[in-house]
Motif scaffolding. Sequence first.
Motif, mmCIF file in Angstrom:
data_model
loop_
_atom_site.group_PDB
_atom_site.id
_atom_site.type_symbol
_atom_site.label_atom_id
_atom_site.label_comp_id
_atom_site.label_asym_id
_atom_site.label_seq_id
_atom_site.Cartn_x
_atom_site.Cartn_y
_atom_site.Cartn_z
ATOM 1 N N ARG A 268 0.622 -1.023 -0.019
ATOM 2 C CA ARG A 268 0.006 0.015 0.038
ATOM 3 C C ARG A 268 0.848 1.225 -0.067
ATOM 4 N NH1 ARG A 268 -2.785 0.033 6.137
ATOM 5 N NH2 ARG A 268 -0.781 0.099 7.117
ATOM 6 N N PHE A 271 2.154 1.686 -3.559
ATOM 7 C CA PHE A 271 1.143 2.055 -4.236
ATOM 8 C C PHE A 271 0.922 3.646 -4.299
ATOM 9 C CE2 PHE A 271 -3.332 3.467 -4.359
ATOM 10 C CZ PHE A 271 -3.697 3.208 -5.658
ATOM 11 N N HIS A 272 0.849 4.257 -3.219
ATOM 12 C CA HIS A 272 0.807 5.503 -2.892
ATOM 13 C C HIS A 272 1.707 6.362 -3.589
ATOM 14 C CE1 HIS A 272 -3.129 5.359 -0.845
ATOM 15 N NE2 HIS A 272 -2.468 4.515 0.125
ATOM 16 N N ARG A 275 1.436 6.370 -7.211
ATOM 17 C CA ARG A 275 0.188 7.427 -7.743
ATOM 18 C C ARG A 275 0.726 8.638 -7.314
ATOM 19 N NH1 ARG A 275 -5.599 5.996 -5.106
ATOM 20 N NH2 ARG A 275 -4.672 6.911 -3.299
ATOM 21 N N SER A 307 3.757 -6.172 -8.557
ATOM 22 C CA SER A 307 2.718 -5.833 -9.537
ATOM 23 C C SER A 307 1.701 -6.984 -9.984
ATOM 24 C CB SER A 307 3.354 -4.909 -10.677
ATOM 25 O OG SER A 307 4.056 -3.879 -10.041
ATOM 26 N N ILE A 313 -1.334 -1.574 -8.843
ATOM 27 C CA ILE A 313 0.158 -1.186 -8.691
ATOM 28 C C ILE A 313 0.784 -1.414 -9.993
ATOM 29 C CG2 ILE A 313 2.395 -1.803 -8.218
ATOM 30 C CD1 ILE A 313 1.516 -2.366 -5.258
ATOM 31 N N TYR A 337 -7.479 5.730 -9.740
ATOM 32 C CA TYR A 337 -7.680 4.727 -8.688
ATOM 33 C C TYR A 337 -8.057 5.716 -7.434
ATOM 34 C CZ TYR A 337 -5.722 1.208 -11.892
ATOM 35 O OH TYR A 337 -5.498 0.367 -12.746
#
Length: 340
Positions: A268, A271-272, A275, A307, A313, A337
Amino acid sequence: MEQEEREERWEERSLNLLEDSKIDQEFSEAKLKKKGRKKHKQKWMKRPTAVPEVILEFLDEDLRENALRALANFLLDRFEENPEDYFQAGLFLFFSCSTMALLLYEVVDFLKKMSSDMEITLRSTKRLANVLTLFQSIAANKEIRRQFIMTAIPNFLMPIIVEKSKFEVVEQVRPIALSVIGILCQGRDSDVIMWATRNNVVNVCHASLKTGSELTKVIAMHILEYILRDTYGRSFICDPNRAILESLVDTWNQMVVALTDDRDLSPRLLFHVLRCYVLLCVHPRGLSLMVTSLPSEISGNAVADISEEFPAIQSLRCQLLNIGTEYTPTKTDGERYIER
């Protein structure tokens, strides 16, 4: 086991209250199977007059601690079961006589302990956490969100988030304090984003990324994403007259390297970071920096492996790997997302 349950409980009081935290919960569930626990139900709080009655008990110092606990637990239950009650409680808290001053007093009292040699106990951190839970319900109400920041009370939470303390229990309330700022910023209100940029929120989030727990870092990344989604916020971070952009990207790059070196990689958090990279590409200066400064680890095996397990991701990674070729991310790509 006990540590895992404690972390989950603090997530319920901070990260899970952000509107777009569902994907974070999915990452956590994939990594660690959640243990079911029965929530403490307070049936008496469901009476129509219960919330105003409990708020009145704040005025009595002997009753205040139990009243804070009762209302905070009620709000955590109602957030999922009946959001209307949750938002209504925010109105009661904000407009009832002396309540905001009493809640601010609790924050200031805790700050005094942090700045002195006074011992900070688990009991005092739980008491502050209950106060912060009430602030969350105020911040979540769009009718009073702007008025809340005009009181300057959210500014008093900044030292709780960043100031050093020799007491480990303080780490438990940092993400809750930061989540109040996150709930304010998630409303896509340009005035709130402007307030955040002018009141050092970006630097507070940056400091949290360097020294905070994983939970604190994830919430800080949420806030930075909210700011990057706003035109003014994106221009503020990418302003060449400020050193914010390069410093942030350098920290994110270091996080990617650290995450790929960690056997217990946090999907997570990765992911951030990805992003935020994509959101930066909406701005010409951010795109230029991404073309030259994107860490090579993104194309490496560690990120490729994670991924395959998490399509969100994988999509962000593909967008970033195509930067500088025939593809340039758009604002829609950056927000794709965030709506999950």
